[in-house]
Design a protein around this motif. Sequence first.
Motif, PDB file in Angstrom:
ATOM      1  N   ALA A   1       0.821  -1.209   0.000  1.00 33.47           N
ATOM      2  CA  ALA A   1       0.000   0.000   0.000  1.00 33.47           C
ATOM      3  C   ALA A   1       0.856   1.261   0.000  1.00 33.47           C
ATOM      4  O   ALA A   1       0.473   2.287  -0.579  1.00 33.47           O
ATOM      5  CB  ALA A   1      -0.928  -0.009   1.209  1.00 33.47           C
TER       6      ALA A   1
ATOM      7  N   ARG B   1      -8.618  -4.996   0.621  1.00 37.08           N
ATOM      8  CA  ARG B   1      -7.369  -4.352   0.211  1.00 37.08           C
ATOM      9  C   ARG B   1      -6.926  -3.315   1.228  1.00 37.08           C
ATOM     10  O   ARG B   1      -7.732  -2.770   1.990  1.00 37.08           O
ATOM     11  CB  ARG B   1      -7.514  -3.690  -1.163  1.00 37.08           C
ATOM     12  CG  ARG B   1      -8.410  -2.464  -1.209  1.00 37.08           C
ATOM     13  CD  ARG B   1      -8.554  -1.944  -2.631  1.00 37.08           C
ATOM     14  NE  ARG B   1      -9.477  -0.815  -2.700  1.00 37.08           N
ATOM     15  CZ  ARG B   1      -9.100   0.436  -2.919  1.00 37.08           C
ATOM     16  NH1 ARG B   1      -7.814   0.733  -3.077  1.00 37.08           N
ATOM     17  NH2 ARG B   1     -10.001   1.415  -2.986  1.00 37.08           N
ATOM     18  N   THR B   2      -5.619  -3.057   1.229  1.00 32.94           N
ATOM     19  CA  THR B   2      -5.015  -2.099   2.140  1.00 32.94           C
ATOM     20  C   THR B   2      -4.657  -0.832   1.371  1.00 32.94           C
ATOM     21  O   THR B   2      -4.121  -0.900   0.263  1.00 32.94           O
ATOM     22  CB  THR B   2      -3.756  -2.686   2.788  1.00 32.94           C
ATOM     23  OG1 THR B   2      -4.073  -3.964   3.360  1.00 32.94           O
ATOM     24  CG2 THR B   2      -3.230  -1.777   3.884  1.00 32.94           C
ATOM     25  N   VAL B   3      -4.944   0.318   1.972  1.00 32.08           N
ATOM     26  CA  VAL B   3      -4.687   1.607   1.349  1.00 32.08           C
ATOM     27  C   VAL B   3      -3.860   2.462   2.301  1.00 32.08           C
ATOM     28  O   VAL B   3      -4.165   2.553   3.496  1.00 32.08           O
ATOM     29  CB  VAL B   3      -6.005   2.341   1.017  1.00 32.08           C
ATOM     30  CG1 VAL B   3      -5.726   3.740   0.468  1.00 32.08           C
ATOM     31  CG2 VAL B   3      -6.834   1.532   0.037  1.00 32.08           C
TER      32      VAL B   3
END
Length: 437
Positions: free
Chosen positions: A54, A361-363
């Motif tokens: 990320a 998901r990772t942000v």
Amino acid sequence: MKKHLFTISILSVLLLATGCKQTEEKVRHIPTAPQMKARIDRFEPVKTVDVEQAAENPVPLKLSQIASEIEYYTVGDARFTVTQAIELPDSGAFITFNNPRIYYRKQGIPSKRYGFKALAYKWNNEMNGQNMFYDKKTTRMYVALSGKTQETRRTGTDSIPFIGVLPPLDTMLTIKSYFFPESPIEKYQLGRRGDRLLGFSSTGYTLCSYRETAGEPDGITTFNLQGDTLCKFRLKEGKLAPRTMTDSIPFFQTFYWNTGQDKMTFMIPYCDTVYQLRDPQTVTPLYAIRYGEQGLHLKEMKDAKIPEGKIWLKTFYENPKGLFMGLYQKGGRKIVDWIGWEYTYKPTLTHQAVYLKEEGRTVMLPAGKNRGFINDLDDGLPFWPDGQTDDCLYMLRTVTEMRELVKRTGSPKQKKLLELLDNPKVFERDYVMIVVR
């Protein structure tokens, strides 16, 4: 008359003897050895939170992606800032811990002091500000206290910390005489253990546990309030760093308690797994945070110094939409307030990462002057949580900062926000708790 006096005397002696016996029995309670066998529930696969990936491509996020409502509460001034807030179910009210004071907050009525007083040193200040647990069934508050007195402070004598149990909410909001740590309330001593208190509830408490020479915890141990050992969990294997290596490294841990489900989610130092304590003998690994080469590993350290560029977790919060990770990188650009100073009432961060549950998901949020979620709910300040209570996230800001930074758009969705900022009874020195859910 003499006969009655003699009878009363006999009864008094019996009562005293019975009272002494009960006191002795209470003192004689010998905590038991572990009563349960540890269970690690791995039925569900652990989700990977990839912070390293990320970080390669930061992306802005909108507040509406993780919340749909926003509210504002005035919560005191700069002398006593909020370190913990608890939402009271079905009431629209909160209890805030403005260390060392407790308040009842509700929209439309003046804030009220909760009926318990304790000086700052009386609180257990190793709790990351999480000094209270509210039992929704009984409406009683449990408080983590240091056990210190003026004498033990003066002499440097060890004190035994304890958990105090306060009367129900209705009593605490209407009494005219305050309760104090020395008052005759229920008290449960934690014992003379060197282990740190990780979390507690109305049924027991949890300590980080260490091996004899280790400077980092390798697991947790659960207890009931009477001090009986319920279960020991060893959550890290392999060789651990000795205390001589870790003494000068800042200690960090993070946890929160979901009072509705009576479950504690936690991380312990130098461990990249997020666990949940489901019951006194069951722990479930939920998430594995991946830092890659920038992760903090004790084996790389020399002279108990953290290498430049290493990153680790400082804060961790959650709501139904996501995980919110406040990260600190040595040498990284610090997140500061509107005049360029570090916030004194909360941990200093350098990065903000979010795991979106529905998308998996990772942000990493972009670096910049105004960090956090873009506030598209009411065009107010960018939002980043400073704490949580069950599914509510909250952020703390001064009225001064809000009045300086909020841009007036003319949009009707700013109505409540501007009513607060334009209220002459809200002063510059006041803090505002911004709640989203």
